[in-house]
Enzyme design. Structure first.
Site, short mmCIF file in Angstrom:
data_model
loop_
_atom_site.label_atom_id
_atom_site.label_comp_id
_atom_site.label_asym_id
_atom_site.label_seq_id
_atom_site.Cartn_x
_atom_site.Cartn_y
_atom_site.Cartn_z
CB ALA A 46 -0.92 0.00 1.21
CB CYS A 130 -6.27 -1.15 5.77
SG CYS A 130 -5.02 -1.48 7.04
N GLY A 244 -6.18 -17.02 2.42
CA GLY A 244 -5.76 -18.36 2.83
C GLY A 244 -5.27 -19.27 1.73
#
Length: 309
Positions: A46, A130, A244
């Site tokens: 970011a 975020c 994941g």
């Protein structure tokens, strides 16, 4: 025929495997292990207009099946990213996705306008999700109207397609996804981390200095799959799925759910070779499952017309 090639707005990917933003830095460390040109793309860390030093430590904690992080969007700032990090990546044959963050809408607009001009930036990832910053971040991603307004403002100044990163920490992710699509987004990336906490057994206090952090890793994969499955049926723009992913089998599951490409995050910390390994293993898995091209897997869990050969 390249069985793994994927075409998305602004992105011609030789394969659908992309290191996720925040888990790959700007690629420098991983370039010591392998040629980054084997990747489909890279989502760089970011970038904010001014440098950010992040949250106080401790800001990482292990959990069963994953990890918590509260880094707080630490980054060197727009000027250094433009003058140092992006030029470093020009040596590699791959399109870059720049992750754009800020504390207020004007910050996002300023970064997007500048960074979208970089020659190797082919798309933006708008980070409105975020969970580890006090201002901005998730505040933009939990309200459909605010998310749509920010998307529209960034689209007006960006010279490349805009993908918006969705938060799972919402009541109705489909509503937000549709609002963002209607505002002109070219694609979605999902999901960001789930808000979580760990407590110290001796002090009973949060382990992270920020108290809470973002949960990532295999523990969130079922949640990510469910959300990609729901959103992909509600929108007509592509989704880069994440959450994941560790194996080629995980990639196929996300494609079945409706993703058109995937981002690999936490697994890079465990095995720096995870992305090239997945890329290498995907063709054999397609053979095993009876597919000629990975695109045949896309949306298979809900598209009645999708058949293997």
């Amino acid at each position: 025929m390249n069985r793994l090639q994927v075409e998305l707005p602004g992105l011609s990917l030789k394969n659908p495997i992309i290191p996720a933003s925040g888990c790959f830095g700007f690629g420098r460390e991983y370039a010591q292990f392998y040629d980054l040109s084997v990747l489909g793309s890279i989502m760089i860390k970011a970038t904010t207009e001014q440098p950010r030093y992040g949250n106080p430590t401790p800001r990482v904690a292990e959990t069963p099946g994953g990890m918590l992080n509260a880094i707080g969007l630490q980054n060197p700032g727009l000027e250094k990213v433009m003058n140092s990090e992006l030029p470093f990546l020009e040596q590699f044959d791959l399109p870059i996705i720049a992750n754009v963050a800020g504390s207020q809408a004007e910050d996002y607009v300023a970064v997007a306008k500048a960074i979208s001009k970089a020659p190797n930036v082919h798309a933006l990832e708008l980070n409105i999700s975020c969970p580890n910053v006090k201002t901005g971040g998730i505040a933009f991603g939990t309200n459909p109207e605010i998310a749509a307004d920010l998307t529209k403002r960034v689209k007006e100044v960006s010279e490349v397609p805009v993908y918006v990163k969705l938060s799972p920490n919402v009541a109705n992710i489909v509503e937000i996804a549709k609002a963002i699509e209607n505002a002109g987004a070219d694609g979605l990336t999902m999901i960001n981390t789930l808000l979580g906490m760990r407590l110290d057994l001796k002090t009973a206090k949060p382990i992270l200095a920020n108290r809470t952090g973002g949960l990532s890793g295999p523990a969130i994969k079922p949640v990510a799959l469910r959300m990609v499955h729901e959103v992909s049926q509600a929108v007509n723009i592509p989704i880069i799925g994440m959450g994941g992913i560790e194996t080629a089998e995980d990639v196929i599951e996300f494609f079945y759910a409706g993703a058109s490409a995937v981002a690999v995050g936490t697994a890079n910390f465990i095995d720096p070779f995870v992305c090239p390994t997945i890329i290498e293993e995907l063709p054999a898995l397609l053979d095993e499952l009876g597919f000629d091209h990975i695109s045949e897997c896309q949306g298979r869990s809900w598209k009645q017309t999708c058949h293997s050969r």
